[in-house]
Design a protein around this motif. Structure first.
Motif, PDB file in Angstrom:
ATOM      1  N   LEU A  57     -19.523  29.327 -14.881  1.00  0.00           N
ATOM      2  CA  LEU A  57     -18.520  28.130 -15.461  1.00  0.00           C
ATOM      3  C   LEU A  57     -17.583  29.008 -16.325  1.00  0.00           C
ATOM      4  O   LEU A  57     -16.478  28.530 -16.367  1.00  0.00           O
ATOM      5  N   ALA A  58     -18.036  29.648 -17.299  1.00  0.00           N
ATOM      6  CA  ALA A  58     -17.017  30.166 -18.215  1.00  0.00           C
ATOM      7  C   ALA A  58     -16.047  30.884 -17.543  1.00  0.00           C
ATOM      8  O   ALA A  58     -14.689  31.008 -17.988  1.00  0.00           O
ATOM      9  N   ASP A  59     -16.142  31.662 -16.596  1.00  0.00           N
ATOM     10  CA  ASP A  59     -15.304  32.490 -16.115  1.00  0.00           C
ATOM     11  C   ASP A  59     -14.239  31.638 -15.092  1.00  0.00           C
ATOM     12  O   ASP A  59     -12.986  31.839 -15.112  1.00  0.00           O
ATOM     13  N   LEU A  60     -14.702  30.590 -14.670  1.00  0.00           N
ATOM     14  CA  LEU A  60     -13.722  29.301 -14.147  1.00  0.00           C
ATOM     15  C   LEU A  60     -12.894  28.741 -15.303  1.00  0.00           C
ATOM     16  O   LEU A  60     -11.571  28.599 -14.899  1.00  0.00           O
ATOM     17  N   ILE A  61     -13.326  28.498 -16.357  1.00  0.00           N
ATOM     18  CA  ILE A  61     -12.598  27.901 -17.419  1.00  0.00           C
ATOM     19  C   ILE A  61     -11.606  28.850 -17.865  1.00  0.00           C
ATOM     20  O   ILE A  61     -10.387  28.599 -18.126  1.00  0.00           O
ATOM     21  N   ALA A  62     -12.134  30.213 -17.966  1.00  0.00           N
ATOM     22  CA  ALA A  62     -10.888  31.236 -18.279  1.00  0.00           C
ATOM     23  C   ALA A  62      -9.811  31.350 -17.360  1.00  0.00           C
ATOM     24  O   ALA A  62      -8.752  31.264 -17.687  1.00  0.00           O
ATOM     25  N   ARG A  63     -10.328  31.200 -16.146  1.00  0.00           N
ATOM     26  CA  ARG A  63      -9.163  31.316 -14.996  1.00  0.00           C
ATOM     27  C   ARG A  63      -8.161  30.127 -15.256  1.00  0.00           C
ATOM     28  O   ARG A  63      -7.003  30.255 -14.842  1.00  0.00           O
ATOM     29  N   ASP A  64      -8.533  28.847 -15.335  1.00  0.00           N
ATOM     30  CA  ASP A  64      -7.791  27.699 -15.285  1.00  0.00           C
ATOM     31  C   ASP A  64      -7.365  27.169 -16.725  1.00  0.00           C
ATOM     32  O   ASP A  64      -7.047  26.143 -16.944  1.00  0.00           O
ATOM     33  N   ALA A  65      -7.560  28.039 -17.683  1.00  0.00           N
ATOM     34  CA  ALA A  65      -7.313  27.777 -19.221  1.00  0.00           C
ATOM     35  C   ALA A  65      -6.063  27.022 -19.382  1.00  0.00           C
ATOM     36  O   ALA A  65      -5.979  26.297 -20.151  1.00  0.00           O
ATOM     37  N   GLU A  66      -4.926  27.772 -18.936  1.00  0.00           N
ATOM     38  CA  GLU A  66      -3.792  27.085 -19.156  1.00  0.00           C
ATOM     39  C   GLU A  66      -3.251  25.879 -18.542  1.00  0.00           C
ATOM     40  O   GLU A  66      -2.915  24.958 -19.175  1.00  0.00           O
TER      41      GLU A  66
ATOM     42  N   LYS B 189     -18.473  21.711 -10.698  1.00  0.00           N
ATOM     43  CA  LYS B 189     -18.940  21.484  -9.526  1.00  0.00           C
ATOM     44  C   LYS B 189     -18.569  22.868  -8.627  1.00  0.00           C
ATOM     45  O   LYS B 189     -19.561  23.303  -7.829  1.00  0.00           O
ATOM     46  N   GLU B 190     -17.451  23.568  -9.001  1.00  0.00           N
ATOM     47  CA  GLU B 190     -17.114  24.730  -8.104  1.00  0.00           C
ATOM     48  C   GLU B 190     -17.907  25.997  -8.718  1.00  0.00           C
ATOM     49  O   GLU B 190     -18.526  26.845  -7.853  1.00  0.00           O
ATOM     50  N   ALA B 191     -18.497  25.756  -9.804  1.00  0.00           N
ATOM     51  CA  ALA B 191     -19.347  26.974 -10.384  1.00  0.00           C
ATOM     52  C   ALA B 191     -20.853  26.801  -9.736  1.00  0.00           C
ATOM     53  O   ALA B 191     -21.505  27.655  -9.829  1.00  0.00           O
ATOM     54  N   GLY B 192     -21.220  25.795  -9.102  1.00  0.00           N
ATOM     55  CA  GLY B 192     -22.400  25.523  -8.211  1.00  0.00           C
ATOM     56  C   GLY B 192     -23.535  25.053  -9.130  1.00  0.00           C
ATOM     57  O   GLY B 192     -24.713  24.934  -8.915  1.00  0.00           O
ATOM     58  N   ILE B 193     -23.137  24.241 -10.317  1.00  0.00           N
ATOM     59  CA  ILE B 193     -23.955  23.651 -11.144  1.00  0.00           C
ATOM     60  C   ILE B 193     -24.552  22.397 -10.250  1.00  0.00           C
ATOM     61  O   ILE B 193     -23.766  21.634  -9.544  1.00  0.00           O
ATOM     62  N   PRO B 194     -25.961  22.377  -9.974  1.00  0.00           N
ATOM     63  CA  PRO B 194     -26.395  21.008  -8.982  1.00  0.00           C
ATOM     64  C   PRO B 194     -25.757  20.038  -9.099  1.00  0.00           C
ATOM     65  O   PRO B 194     -25.582  19.292 -10.222  1.00  0.00           O
ATOM     66  N   ASP B 195     -25.755  19.062  -8.126  1.00  0.00           N
ATOM     67  CA  ASP B 195     -25.075  17.751  -8.158  1.00  0.00           C
ATOM     68  C   ASP B 195     -26.009  17.008  -9.266  1.00  0.00           C
ATOM     69  O   ASP B 195     -27.297  16.905  -9.119  1.00  0.00           O
ATOM     70  N   GLY B 196     -25.392  16.192 -10.040  1.00  0.00           N
ATOM     71  CA  GLY B 196     -26.058  15.192 -10.924  1.00  0.00           C
ATOM     72  C   GLY B 196     -26.414  15.922 -12.230  1.00  0.00           C
ATOM     73  O   GLY B 196     -26.758  15.057 -13.253  1.00  0.00           O
ATOM     74  N   VAL B 197     -26.350  17.165 -12.134  1.00  0.00           N
ATOM     75  CA  VAL B 197     -26.584  17.844 -13.747  1.00  0.00           C
ATOM     76  C   VAL B 197     -25.543  17.567 -14.753  1.00  0.00           C
ATOM     77  O   VAL B 197     -25.895  17.278 -15.609  1.00  0.00           O
ATOM     78  N   ILE B 198     -24.122  17.585 -14.423  1.00  0.00           N
ATOM     79  CA  ILE B 198     -23.313  17.019 -15.305  1.00  0.00           C
ATOM     80  C   ILE B 198     -22.546  15.715 -14.413  1.00  0.00           C
ATOM     81  O   ILE B 198     -22.017  15.831 -13.385  1.00  0.00           O
ATOM     82  N   ASN B 199     -22.572  14.325 -14.948  1.00  0.00           N
ATOM     83  CA  ASN B 199     -21.658  13.486 -14.621  1.00  0.00           C
ATOM     84  C   ASN B 199     -21.083  12.921 -15.659  1.00  0.00           C
ATOM     85  O   ASN B 199     -21.176  12.970 -16.617  1.00  0.00           O
ATOM     86  N   VAL B 200     -19.716  12.379 -15.111  1.00  0.00           N
ATOM     87  CA  VAL B 200     -18.545  12.134 -16.181  1.00  0.00           C
ATOM     88  C   VAL B 200     -18.121  10.632 -15.444  1.00  0.00           C
ATOM     89  O   VAL B 200     -17.740  10.413 -14.360  1.00  0.00           O
ATOM     90  N   VAL B 201     -18.429   9.751 -16.648  1.00  0.00           N
ATOM     91  CA  VAL B 201     -17.894   8.068 -16.138  1.00  0.00           C
ATOM     92  C   VAL B 201     -16.774   7.968 -17.451  1.00  0.00           C
ATOM     93  O   VAL B 201     -16.736   8.414 -18.534  1.00  0.00           O
ATOM     94  N   THR B 202     -15.734   7.017 -17.065  1.00  0.00           N
ATOM     95  CA  THR B 202     -14.742   6.765 -17.842  1.00  0.00           C
ATOM     96  C   THR B 202     -14.427   5.612 -18.086  1.00  0.00           C
ATOM     97  O   THR B 202     -15.005   4.662 -17.208  1.00  0.00           O
ATOM     98  N   GLY B 203     -14.068   5.016 -19.167  1.00  0.00           N
ATOM     99  CA  GLY B 203     -13.890   3.738 -19.527  1.00  0.00           C
ATOM    100  C   GLY B 203     -14.022   3.259 -20.982  1.00  0.00           C
ATOM    101  O   GLY B 203     -13.845   4.234 -21.762  1.00  0.00           O
ATOM    102  N   PHE B 204     -14.435   2.128 -21.363  1.00  0.00           N
ATOM    103  CA  PHE B 204     -14.257   1.575 -22.891  1.00  0.00           C
ATOM    104  C   PHE B 204     -15.836   1.603 -23.359  1.00  0.00           C
ATOM    105  O   PHE B 204     -16.792   1.367 -22.615  1.00  0.00           O
ATOM    106  N   GLY B 205     -15.859   1.712 -24.579  1.00  0.00           N
ATOM    107  CA  GLY B 205     -17.166   1.940 -25.239  1.00  0.00           C
ATOM    108  C   GLY B 205     -18.126   0.591 -25.040  1.00  0.00           C
ATOM    109  O   GLY B 205     -19.222   0.753 -24.857  1.00  0.00           O
ATOM    110  N   ASN B 206     -17.529  -0.386 -25.027  1.00  0.00           N
ATOM    111  CA  ASN B 206     -18.455  -1.707 -25.077  1.00  0.00           C
ATOM    112  C   ASN B 206     -18.757  -1.985 -23.479  1.00  0.00           C
ATOM    113  O   ASN B 206     -19.828  -2.546 -23.284  1.00  0.00           O
TER     114      ASN B 206
END
Length: 491
Positions: free
Chosen positions: A73-82, A191-208
């Motif tokens: 994952l570190a390598d992919l972040i470095a690749r897409d840092a810009e 996801k591209e790095a191969g971290i298994p599904d569900g290990v990292i989930n991201v939800v967006t919205g408001f605090g309340n």
């Protein structure tokens, strides 16, 4: 118009009810993307996915295998840092020069904690009981929720994810509703790095609507939060009711202390870095500048002249030094505090108003502002402004400097500027803060613990301390005795 989806259980999904919200470029004032507006049902889906992943492939991996995935994952972040840096700039108005440096540094977090993943070692204890073998093992806490602020969304997420994943936990990340895009772009890389599904989930919205359900969820074991003191207090109260672990990285009113023997040119730069870098939108901002009385007038004069030259404008331009305020509510708050300072009798030497320079366009800009003759009991010296507003305070000697610095509800950071070796070694011991910089300011590392005293938070991020925040210790006892002794007597 960019349209984003959330990541839940390895799938890109909309909010269950299909609702969305918009995100705005702080420089242009234009809406540039829409995001899912998650609710309770989405929080439940994300926690369920993280809980399932915790018992699945992720838990069966060796620690070394987990570490290798983090390094990938570190390598992919470095690749897409810009690309990541430019998305951050568009979403929160931070300077491209700063975001290139910040995002370019993030791979080191995953390499460091990826390397630590298989160094989490228990111990065999020389127990005082005969015929007994006792050892300890360190295990993940479980499902963790990471809630991040709008000022540095990727860095704040990585501060939690890197140690937490290395320790074997799974996550639901809820970025600020003002700056969610870069976290979703990061999730693509995970996801591209191969971290298994569900290990990292991201939800967006408001605090309340989605943040609170995540914190309250009975299957969540820990909350890592970066944000306001009031938000941290609510989260801590909720966590306590569920006996959840919590790491809280909250506000600050940090003292940047300049002694008469300091290299004044360097100290001026340190004061500028402490308050006007990142437009003052940082928890470690050196918003209280304490200057020894004998050099006060000279130093503040130099500071004003330096700050006058700060280049404001488009944060996407590499030469810009002060960008816009990220959110409309924060813009309003900063202006209100400027009015409060004037009413309290502080003397405004620079700025103190909305920036209307042509190069500021339609953005939310506040002129770099310097107040002189501030007393430490003024609101401008006691309450976090979170903007480009500096309070200059006089002091006579070491004791008074320490007394003023410690006279605060907060205790995140402090700076010392001096050539005196004794002072550089002794005074950090007397400061009630979690971070002390001597002849430097606003430096961070994945290797060094970050966190505060008092109302600046609980726990530590970065370094070995961070990975311990995501582990729990189990003690295992094995009897080697031929027969069990008296069962009515504690062994």
């Amino acid at each position: 118009m960019q349209k984003y989806q959330m990541l839940i259980g390895g799938e890109w999904v909309d909010a269950a009810d299909g609702s969305t919200f918009e995100t705005t470029d702080p420089y242009t004032g234009q809406v540039w993307a829409t995001l899912p507006r998650a609710k309770q049902v989405d929080a439940d889906r994300a926690v369920d996915a993280a809980a399932k992943a915790l018992k699945g492939e992720w838990s069966r991996m060796t620690a070394s295998s987990r570490g290798l995935l983090l390094c990938r994952l570190a390598d992919l972040i470095a690749r897409d840092a810009e690309q990541l840096a430019r998305i951050e700039v568009r979403d929160n108005g931070k300077l491209i020069a700063e975001m290139r440096a910040q995002v370019g540094y993030l791979p080191q977090y995953f390499r460091y904690f990826g390397g630590l993943a298989d160094k989490i070692e228990g111990a065999v204890l020389p127990i005082d009981k005969p015929d007994t073998f006792n050892y300890t093992r360190h295990e993940p806490l479980g499902v963790c929720v990471a809630i991040t602020a709008w000022n540095s969304p990727l860095l704040l997420a990585v501060n939690k994810l890197a140690p937490g994943l290395a320790a074997g936990n799974t996550f639901v990340v809820k970025p600020s509703e003002f700056t969610s895009a870069s976290t979703l772009e990061f999730a693509r890389l995970a996801k591209e790095a191969g971290i298994p599904d569900g290990v990292i989930n991201v939800v967006t919205g408001f605090g309340n609507e989605v943040g609170a359900p995540l914190v309250e969820h009975p299957r969540v074991a820990k909350i890592g939060f970066t944000g306001s003191e009031s938000g941290g207090q609510r989260i801590y109260e909720t966590a306590a009711r569920g006996f959840k672990h919590a790491t809280l990285e909250l506000g600050g009113k940090s003292a940047n202390i300049v002694f008469a023997d300091a290299n004044l040119d360097n100290a001026v730069k340190g004061a500028i870095s402490g308050i006007f870098a990142a437009t003052g939108q940082t928890c470690v901002a050196g918003s209280r500048l304490l200057v020894q009385d004998s050099i006060y007038d000279e130093f503040v004069g130099r500071l004003v002249e330096f700050a006058k030259k700060a280049r404001m404008g488009d944060p996407k331009e590499a030469t810009t030094q002060v960008g816009p305020v990220t959110t409309p509510p924060q813009f309003k708050k900063i202006l209100e505090y400027i009015d409060i300072a004037k009413a309290e009798g502080a003397r405004c030497l620079l700025g103190g108003k909305v920036a209307t320079r042509p190069e500021c366009g339609a953005g939310q800009f506040v002129e770099p502002t310097i107040f002189s003759e501030v007393r430490n009991d003024m609101r401008i010296a006691q309450e976090e402004v979170f903007g480009p507003v500096l309070s200059c305070i006089r002091f006579k000697d070491d004791d008074e400097a320490i007394s003023i610095a410690n006279d605060s509800l907060y205790g995140l950071a402090a700076g010392l500027w001096t050539r005196d070796l004794r002072r550089a070694i002794e005074l950090p011991k007397r400061l009630d803060v979690g971070i002390v910089w001597v002849n430097m300011y606003r430096a961070v590392s994945y290797m060094s613990p970050f966190g505060g005293y008092k109302r600046s938070g609980l726990g530590r991020e970065n370094g070995m301390d961070a990975i311990r925040e995501y582990l729990q210790t189990k003690s295992v006892w094995i009897s080697t005795a031929e027969e069990v002794p008296d069962p009515f007597v504690i062994r």
